[in-house]
Scaffold this motif. Structure first.
Motif, PDB file in Angstrom:
ATOM      1  N   UNK A 274      15.759 -11.797  -6.799  1.00  0.00           N
ATOM      2  CA  UNK A 274      16.307 -12.676  -7.260  1.00  0.00           C
ATOM      3  C   UNK A 274      17.255 -13.842  -6.320  1.00  0.00           C
ATOM      4  N   UNK A 275      16.561 -15.092  -6.220  1.00  0.00           N
ATOM      5  CA  UNK A 275      17.118 -15.781  -5.390  1.00  0.00           C
ATOM      6  C   UNK A 275      18.372 -16.543  -5.769  1.00  0.00           C
ATOM      7  N   UNK A 276      19.442 -16.777  -4.928  1.00  0.00           N
ATOM      8  CA  UNK A 276      20.537 -17.648  -5.171  1.00  0.00           C
ATOM      9  C   UNK A 276      20.915 -18.315  -3.940  1.00  0.00           C
ATOM     10  N   UNK A 277      22.016 -19.154  -4.063  1.00  0.00           N
ATOM     11  CA  UNK A 277      22.356 -19.881  -3.021  1.00  0.00           C
ATOM     12  C   UNK A 277      21.703 -21.366  -2.749  1.00  0.00           C
ATOM     13  N   UNK A 280      17.917 -21.606  -2.171  1.00  0.00           N
ATOM     14  CA  UNK A 280      17.294 -21.123  -3.125  1.00  0.00           C
ATOM     15  C   UNK A 280      16.314 -22.370  -4.086  1.00  0.00           C
ATOM     16  N   UNK A 281      17.195 -23.461  -4.298  1.00  0.00           N
ATOM     17  CA  UNK A 281      16.670 -24.735  -5.200  1.00  0.00           C
ATOM     18  C   UNK A 281      15.548 -25.430  -4.409  1.00  0.00           C
ATOM     19  N   UNK A 282      15.218 -25.193  -3.309  1.00  0.00           N
ATOM     20  CA  UNK A 282      14.082 -25.950  -2.401  1.00  0.00           C
ATOM     21  C   UNK A 282      12.700 -25.640  -3.169  1.00  0.00           C
ATOM     22  N   UNK A 283      12.269 -26.747  -3.311  1.00  0.00           N
ATOM     23  CA  UNK A 283      10.764 -26.951  -4.337  1.00  0.00           C
ATOM     24  C   UNK A 283       9.870 -25.889  -3.811  1.00  0.00           C
ATOM     25  N   UNK A 298      12.721 -14.417  -9.098  1.00  0.00           N
ATOM     26  CA  UNK A 298      13.546 -15.209 -10.099  1.00  0.00           C
ATOM     27  C   UNK A 298      14.199 -16.075  -9.577  1.00  0.00           C
ATOM     28  N   UNK A 299      14.021 -17.344  -9.933  1.00  0.00           N
ATOM     29  CA  UNK A 299      15.265 -18.497  -9.187  1.00  0.00           C
ATOM     30  C   UNK A 299      15.939 -18.875 -10.629  1.00  0.00           C
ATOM     31  N   UNK A 300      17.046 -19.583 -10.303  1.00  0.00           N
ATOM     32  CA  UNK A 300      17.715 -20.091 -11.528  1.00  0.00           C
ATOM     33  C   UNK A 300      18.221 -21.636 -11.373  1.00  0.00           C
ATOM     34  N   UNK A 305      24.654 -19.408 -11.556  1.00  0.00           N
ATOM     35  CA  UNK A 305      24.046 -18.346 -10.774  1.00  0.00           C
ATOM     36  C   UNK A 305      23.553 -18.945  -9.355  1.00  0.00           C
ATOM     37  N   UNK A 306      23.304 -19.887  -9.128  1.00  0.00           N
ATOM     38  CA  UNK A 306      22.891 -20.401  -7.867  1.00  0.00           C
ATOM     39  C   UNK A 306      23.881 -20.433  -6.829  1.00  0.00           C
TER      40      UNK A 306
END
Length: 319
Positions: A274-277, A280-283, A298-300, A305-306
């Motif tokens: 599970x990616x957070x931070x 983690x939103x990098x395309x 899993x990304x959010x 969560x992020x």
């Protein structure tokens, strides 16, 4: 009760609702430049001014502060001990600490029982040692804010408590929190804390690659990083993708060794990541990591969560 996660790039703040069941009044702001480095407060006066304004606008009635911190200088060790009463365990650990924590007089040390094995009569204990000069600055900051410090907790424990509260994970899962400068990796086995590590890698690494390659300033490179699909577009961004891949693969190889250690210790394969931070939103990053490890990732989209799992975990007590 206010939870703080003061990162080198973003500061995340939240408070519990009246029933202490979920976060409300969540705030995320850019941390002033050079205020925080590897968990240490570097400019306490600037940080005080920054936080004081936020608190006056959003948290007038709150007085109790809960911090979660992450640093490569914080030592976390997991050891196996015979099952015993709390007072006996505390005494026994005094003799173990010097073996695991060099120069222990320079640290503030705490411990937590994280698992008991009734069959073998063994207990797993997490020992955490934080440098005194790091912790003293958070205490001083709290005094300047005229508030009361309740807890300073570590990222891995905060993330574990958050995930445990929100959902009971099955199998072997890694929560990978990719921040601006560091990546915190927390391993869970059947919903129980296994161990954690920190890797010196974050979104700033990629921003600097972009800035150097295109000869642009850091702020412009940061915006480019967040909006361009260079990890999934082979034509328009082929040169940049190769440079980023080279660096990213070296860091993922480092993380792979952590996963290998987990699998050899627990005799289980990793079931998911599970990616957070913020990074983690990098395309395309989630898919890239999934292809690298051949493990579902899993990304959010939700900021809860992020960004806010460590804040939530800092406020959860008694677990």
């Amino acid at each position: 009760m206010i939870g703080f996660d003061i990162g080198s790039f973003y500061t995340k703040i939240g408070s519990f609702d009246k029933k202490n069941t979920k976060l409300n009044n969540m705030i995320i702001e850019r941390t002033p430049h050079n205020c925080i480095e590897n968990g240490y407060i570097k400019d306490i006066n600037l940080l005080f001014q920054f936080l004081n304004e936020i608190l006056k606008k959003n948290f007038l009635k709150e007085k109790k502060l809960f911090f979660c911190v992450s640093s490569t200088d914080i030592i976390i060790r997991e050891i196996i001990m015979p099952m015993m009463k709390d007072d006996e365990l505390k005494s026994a650990l005094k003799y173990e600490i010097d073996q695991y924590i060099p120069n222990s007089d320079e640290y503030i040390i705490d411990y937590k029982q994280i698992d008991n094995d009734e069959d073998s009569k063994k207990t797993k204990v997490m020992i955490v040692a934080a440098p005194k000069n790091m912790i003293s600055e958070y205490v001083k900051l709290t005094d300047m804010l005229k508030m009361r410090i309740e807890v300073i907790d570590v990222y891995s424990n905060c993330i574990y408590k958050s995930v445990n509260k929100l959902c009971k994970l099955k199998g072997s899962v890694s929560i990978v929190n990719i921040g601006a400068a560091y990546t915190d990796i927390t391993l869970l086995n059947e919903g129980k804390y296994a161990f954690s590590r920190i890797v010196q890698f974050g979104g700033n690494d990629i921003t600097e690659i972009i800035a150097n390659m295109y000869n642009i300033d850091f702020s412009s490179a940061e915006e480019y990083k967040r909006t361009k699909p260079f990890l999934i577009d082979d034509e328009q961004y082929s040169d940049l993708k190769e440079h980023v891949k080279e660096h990213l693969n070296s860091k993922l190889n480092e993380i792979s060794r952590i996963f290998d250690f987990f699998e050899s210790s627990y005799h289980k394969s990793l079931n998911g990541i599970q990616l957070i931070g913020g990074t983690s939103k990098l395309i395309g990053l989630g898919k890239y990591i999934e292809n690298y490890f051949k493990v579902p990732v899993i990304t959010y989209d939700s900021d809860d969560y992020v960004y806010f799992l460590p804040v939530l975990g800092s406020l959860i007590r008694g677990e």
